[in-house]
Design a protein around this motif. Structure first.
Motif, PDB file in Angstrom:
ATOM      1  N   LEU A 180       0.816  -1.224   0.000  1.00 14.65           N
ATOM      2  CA  LEU A 180       0.000   0.000   0.000  1.00 14.65           C
ATOM      3  C   LEU A 180       0.845   1.267   0.000  1.00 14.65           C
ATOM      4  CD1 LEU A 180      -2.885   1.281   0.329  1.00 14.65           C
ATOM      5  CD2 LEU A 180      -2.466   1.193   2.800  1.00 14.65           C
ATOM      6  N   ARG A 181       1.887   1.308   0.825  1.00 13.18           N
ATOM      7  CA  ARG A 181       2.688   2.527   0.968  1.00 13.18           C
ATOM      8  C   ARG A 181       3.959   2.503   0.137  1.00 13.18           C
ATOM      9  NH1 ARG A 181       1.964   3.091   7.563  1.00 13.18           N
ATOM     10  NH2 ARG A 181      -0.248   3.667   7.506  1.00 13.18           N
ATOM     11  N   GLY A 182       4.101   1.521  -0.740  1.00  4.91           N
ATOM     12  CA  GLY A 182       5.251   1.496  -1.632  1.00  4.91           C
ATOM     13  C   GLY A 182       6.369   0.595  -1.151  1.00  4.91           C
ATOM     14  N   TRP A 183       7.589   1.146  -1.027  1.00  6.37           N
ATOM     15  CA  TRP A 183       8.799   0.344  -0.873  1.00  6.37           C
ATOM     16  C   TRP A 183       9.659   0.831   0.282  1.00  6.37           C
ATOM     17  CZ3 TRP A 183       9.233  -3.849  -4.003  1.00  6.37           C
ATOM     18  CH2 TRP A 183       8.395  -3.877  -5.127  1.00  6.37           C
ATOM     19  N   SER A 184      10.493  -0.069   0.814  1.00  5.90           N
ATOM     20  CA  SER A 184      11.375   0.279   1.921  1.00  5.90           C
ATOM     21  C   SER A 184      12.702  -0.455   1.811  1.00  5.90           C
ATOM     22  CB  SER A 184      10.721  -0.080   3.257  1.00  5.90           C
ATOM     23  OG  SER A 184      11.628   0.127   4.339  1.00  5.90           O
ATOM     24  N   ASP A 185      13.794   0.268   2.130  1.00  4.33           N
ATOM     25  CA  ASP A 185      15.114  -0.355   2.232  1.00  4.33           C
ATOM     26  C   ASP A 185      15.277  -1.116   3.539  1.00  4.33           C
ATOM     27  OD1 ASP A 185      16.596   0.439  -0.170  1.00  4.33           O
ATOM     28  OD2 ASP A 185      16.350   2.484   0.561  1.00  4.33           O
ATOM     29  N   HIS A 186      14.372  -0.877   4.490  1.00  3.66           N
ATOM     30  CA  HIS A 186      14.454  -1.540   5.800  1.00  3.66           C
ATOM     31  C   HIS A 186      13.029  -1.922   6.203  1.00  3.66           C
ATOM     32  CE1 HIS A 186      16.470  -2.525   9.590  1.00  3.66           C
ATOM     33  NE2 HIS A 186      15.368  -2.103  10.201  1.00  3.66           N
ATOM     34  N   HIS A 187      12.512  -2.947   5.547  1.00  2.00           N
ATOM     35  CA  HIS A 187      11.140  -3.375   5.804  1.00  2.00           C
ATOM     36  C   HIS A 187      10.986  -3.858   7.236  1.00  2.00           C
ATOM     37  CE1 HIS A 187       7.260  -5.323   5.246  1.00  2.00           C
ATOM     38  NE2 HIS A 187       7.785  -6.458   5.682  1.00  2.00           N
ATOM     39  N   THR A 188       9.869  -3.453   7.866  1.00  2.00           N
ATOM     40  CA  THR A 188       9.514  -3.958   9.186  1.00  2.00           C
ATOM     41  C   THR A 188       8.070  -4.432   9.155  1.00  2.00           C
ATOM     42  OG1 THR A 188       8.872  -1.728   9.921  1.00  2.00           O
ATOM     43  CG2 THR A 188      11.129  -2.448  10.406  1.00  2.00           C
ATOM     44  N   GLY A 189       7.735  -5.335  10.067  1.00  2.00           N
ATOM     45  CA  GLY A 189       6.387  -5.872  10.090  1.00  2.00           C
ATOM     46  C   GLY A 189       5.359  -4.780  10.305  1.00  2.00           C
ATOM     47  N   GLY A 190       4.354  -4.725   9.429  1.00  2.00           N
ATOM     48  CA  GLY A 190       3.276  -3.760   9.564  1.00  2.00           C
ATOM     49  C   GLY A 190       3.544  -2.395   8.963  1.00  2.00           C
ATOM     50  N   ASP A 191       4.704  -2.201   8.291  1.00  2.74           N
ATOM     51  CA  ASP A 191       4.961  -0.871   7.722  1.00  2.74           C
ATOM     52  C   ASP A 191       4.242  -0.639   6.401  1.00  2.74           C
ATOM     53  OD1 ASP A 191       6.473  -2.329   5.888  1.00  2.74           O
ATOM     54  OD2 ASP A 191       8.391  -1.371   6.374  1.00  2.74           O
ATOM     55  N   LEU A 192       3.602  -1.686   5.884  1.00  2.00           N
ATOM     56  CA  LEU A 192       2.827  -1.605   4.641  1.00  2.00           C
ATOM     57  C   LEU A 192       3.693  -1.165   3.469  1.00  2.00           C
ATOM     58  CD1 LEU A 192      -0.560  -0.119   5.912  1.00  2.00           C
ATOM     59  CD2 LEU A 192       0.122  -2.513   5.663  1.00  2.00           C
ATOM     60  N   ARG A 193       4.952  -1.616   3.494  1.00  2.00           N
ATOM     61  CA  ARG A 193       5.869  -1.391   2.385  1.00  2.00           C
ATOM     62  C   ARG A 193       6.507  -2.722   1.985  1.00  2.00           C
ATOM     63  NH1 ARG A 193       7.207   3.911   1.200  1.00  2.00           N
ATOM     64  NH2 ARG A 193       6.389   5.448   2.673  1.00  2.00           N
ATOM     65  N   SER A 194       6.833  -2.847   0.703  1.00  2.00           N
ATOM     66  CA  SER A 194       7.503  -4.048   0.209  1.00  2.00           C
ATOM     67  C   SER A 194       9.012  -3.868   0.336  1.00  2.00           C
ATOM     68  CB  SER A 194       7.137  -4.294  -1.257  1.00  2.00           C
ATOM     69  OG  SER A 194       5.755  -4.521  -1.410  1.00  2.00           O
ATOM     70  N   PRO A 195       9.740  -4.939   0.647  1.00  2.00           N
ATOM     71  CA  PRO A 195      11.190  -4.821   0.812  1.00  2.00           C
ATOM     72  C   PRO A 195      11.927  -4.689  -0.521  1.00  2.00           C
ATOM     73  CG  PRO A 195      10.505  -7.090   1.113  1.00  2.00           C
ATOM     74  CD  PRO A 195       9.244  -6.296   0.961  1.00  2.00           C
ATOM     75  N   ILE A 196      12.839  -3.725  -0.579  1.00  2.00           N
ATOM     76  CA  ILE A 196      13.689  -3.540  -1.752  1.00  2.00           C
ATOM     77  C   ILE A 196      14.862  -4.515  -1.655  1.00  2.00           C
ATOM     78  CG2 ILE A 196      15.214  -1.920  -2.954  1.00  2.00           C
ATOM     79  CD1 ILE A 196      13.446   0.345  -1.791  1.00  2.00           C
ATOM     80  N   GLY A 197      15.236  -5.124  -2.770  1.00  2.00           N
ATOM     81  CA  GLY A 197      16.411  -5.976  -2.738  1.00  2.00           C
ATOM     82  C   GLY A 197      16.367  -7.091  -3.764  1.00  2.00           C
ATOM     83  N   VAL A 198      17.321  -8.009  -3.641  1.00  2.00           N
ATOM     84  CA  VAL A 198      17.440  -9.187  -4.506  1.00  2.00           C
ATOM     85  C   VAL A 198      17.306 -10.408  -3.607  1.00  2.00           C
ATOM     86  CG1 VAL A 198      18.896 -10.445  -6.126  1.00  2.00           C
ATOM     87  CG2 VAL A 198      18.951  -7.940  -6.101  1.00  2.00           C
ATOM     88  N   TYR A 199      16.329 -11.260  -3.913  1.00  2.00           N
ATOM     89  CA  TYR A 199      16.014 -12.399  -3.048  1.00  2.00           C
ATOM     90  C   TYR A 199      15.808 -13.649  -3.895  1.00  2.00           C
ATOM     91  CZ  TYR A 199      14.868  -8.359  -0.151  1.00  2.00           C
ATOM     92  OH  TYR A 199      14.922  -7.156   0.514  1.00  2.00           O
ATOM     93  N   GLY A 200      16.150 -14.800  -3.319  1.00  2.00           N
ATOM     94  CA  GLY A 200      15.951 -16.066  -4.006  1.00  2.00           C
ATOM     95  C   GLY A 200      14.484 -16.439  -4.104  1.00  2.00           C
ATOM     96  N   LEU A 201      14.192 -17.301  -5.065  1.00  2.00           N
ATOM     97  CA  LEU A 201      12.851 -17.863  -5.257  1.00  2.00           C
ATOM     98  C   LEU A 201      13.017 -19.381  -5.246  1.00  2.00           C
ATOM     99  CD1 LEU A 201      11.583 -15.542  -8.145  1.00  2.00           C
ATOM    100  CD2 LEU A 201      11.035 -15.347  -5.714  1.00  2.00           C
TER     101      LEU A 201
END
Length: 257
Positions: A121-142
């Protein structure tokens, strides 16, 4: 009662805990082609014969790097990654994004179709925390997949069970039913190689978790990335653990750094 997952069973209390917790910290919310490029990547255009005496047409250029990724982001992409799901947000505070599946070939990175998507909802974050309503920025495995519906034909380990039910409504009043029919776990604050329903949080619960690629419900998410059901099925069928797939995700300005 939660059905036993088809590939690796989970302790029942964990699945129940996550199913409830997803409503607060994970995906969703109640607040409220088959060519020469395999796995969804389009084949390179066929060469066009030049007229007699005319210069030969130049071969199409295939980028050696994924377009839109700056040096900092590119340095995080593992050298053995041969598939990359690139999620590009419209803006740092926007819930709108696009998804493109790239496949690395002998000549460079080939792009599949662009799919419209939602992020948090609120976009993106370099330091995602629970409930911040932001998606984490970065490179992650699938590495792991699952869903309420049976495996559509993925090569990833697939956990099929009723723990993927998604009741309630989203931020715009839309129903969340079916959002977790198909999911791919994003390896942010989770242990790779286990079901998406696993509740282990290596960085601690405060850093959030349960970040998935899943079926779009028509509105912003709590932190996940969502695309249309048909695109989720395409993605699941394309992703191959032998190609070490990753997701590269963030708003366009952050990814360009």
């Amino acid at each position: 009662m939660i059905a036993t997952p088809r590939r690796r069973p989970l302790p029942r209390p964990r699945a129940v805990l996550l199913a409830a917790s997803l409503l607060l910290t994970g995906c969703g919310g109640t607040a409220s082609s088959d060519g020469a490029g395999a796995h969804g990547a389009p084949a390179a255009p066929a060469a066009v014969s030049a007229a007699p005496g005319a210069p030969a047409a130049a071969a199409p250029t295939v980028p050696q790097r994924i377009p839109g990724l700056g040096p900092r982001t590119w340095s995080q992409v593992p050298g053995d990654a041969r598939q990359a799901v690139v999620v590009t947000g419209a803006g740092k505070n926007s819930p709108l994004s696009t998804v493109v599946l790239y496949r690395r070939t002998a000549t460079g990175w080939q792009a599949g179709e662009r799919w419209p998507a939602h992020n948090a909802l609120r976009g993106w974050s370099d330091h995602h925390t629970g409930g911040d309503l932001r998606s984490p920025i970065g490179v992650y495995g699938l590495t792991d997949a699952g869903g309420l519906l049976p495996d559509p034909g993925t090569k990833l380990p697939y956990d099929h069970g009723r723990g993927f039910r998604s009741p309630g409504t989203g931020f715009e009043g839309e129903s969340l039913e079916g959002s977790f029919d198909y999911v791919v776990a994003i390896d942010y604050n989770r242990t790779p190689g286990v079901s998406p329903l696993d509740w282990t949080r290596p960085l601690g619960a405060g850093r959030g978790g349960g970040i998935w690629l899943h079926v779009d419900h028509g509105g912003p998410t709590h932190g996940c990335v969502s695309v249309a059901e048909r695109h989720m099925k395409e993605l699941l069928r394309a992703l191959d653990p032998a190609l070490h797939p990753v997701t590269v995700m963030g708003d366009h300005a952050s990814l360009a750094r």
